[in-house]
Design an enzyme around this catalytic site. Sequence first.
Site, PDB file in Angstrom:
ATOM      1  N   GLU A   1     -18.190  78.233  60.955  1.00 35.95           N
ATOM      2  CA  GLU A   1     -16.777  78.582  60.263  1.00 35.95           C
ATOM      3  C   GLU A   1     -15.696  79.739  61.289  1.00 35.95           C
ATOM      4  OE1 GLU A   1     -18.128  80.451  56.793  1.00 35.95           O
ATOM      5  OE2 GLU A   1     -19.506  78.584  56.025  1.00 35.95           O
ATOM      6  N   PHE A   2     -16.116  79.558  62.861  1.00 33.42           N
ATOM      7  CA  PHE A   2     -15.076  80.877  62.903  1.00 33.42           C
ATOM      8  C   PHE A   2     -14.144  80.862  63.274  1.00 33.42           C
ATOM      9  CE2 PHE A   2     -13.572  82.032  67.347  1.00 33.42           C
ATOM     10  CZ  PHE A   2     -14.317  83.353  67.427  1.00 33.42           C
TER      11      PHE A   2
ATOM     12  N   TYR B   1      -8.718  90.351  69.286  1.00 30.18           N
ATOM     13  CA  TYR B   1      -9.806  89.806  68.997  1.00 30.18           C
ATOM     14  C   TYR B   1     -10.704  90.238  70.247  1.00 30.18           C
ATOM     15  CZ  TYR B   1     -14.070  86.654  68.904  1.00 30.18           C
ATOM     16  OH  TYR B   1     -14.961  86.341  69.227  1.00 30.18           O
TER      17      TYR B   1
END
Length: 257
Positions: free
Chosen positions: A193-194, A157
């Site tokens: 909502e990550f 990420y």
Amino acid sequence: MISLQNQIILITGASSGIGTACAKVFAGAGAKLILAARRWERLQQLADALTKEFGTDIHLIQLDVRDRNAVESAISNLPAAWSNIDILINNAGLSRSLDKLHEGDFQDWEEMIDTNIKGLLYLTRYVVPGMVSRGRGHVVNLGSIAGHQAYPGGNVYCGTKAAVKLITEGLKQDLLGTSIRVTSVDPGMVETEFSQVRFHGDTERADKVYQGVTPLTPDDVADVVFFCVTRSPHVNINEVILMPVDQASATQVYRRS
């Protein structure tokens, strides 16, 4: 300060979080919105709410930014009244898991790379040529503190967000000599909502991420995006890093007991 009245703004990942918050702030400023996301019902609900509150002109696109053909089709088939995009907000993005690199899930990697990097590239490639030909435009990429500092389990990420940072810088250089502006807005902890997406729907684990902390809200980030796109035409905000007061770096967070 630039007026956004009747400017056409395309927002990806518009069905939740920062994308939805951007849609609201731009609707309030009189912009016309192209809202793109995978979740069609959520898009429709958002469009209905914005139309009711602000009378906003809205064009919806059900779109998975990972699908290059779908992105090409969506942009090339825009109705004439919607084809001259003034501002592109590359907001679609996600994180999956906090696995160590040597224990990582290949599918998680591909989803992050395809969404965060390739999706952003696809939209940029298909939208920016029109901006160049018209001699105006602004691209805003939603990056992350993770693009500046790695953290344990963040490996891929963080790599994707570092790519967003450098792609943004490269695009700015490539557009030198045009009037097109390029900005990266890079938040720290934002409660969206990550974390639920990262932990594949594990709400309990997601909630612990923000425990004892006052994180940024999507509205906080949208407010910064709004500031960047409304500066005088000769001003380019290259990069903004914003974090909650309770956060000092990617790994340093103060939590109240």
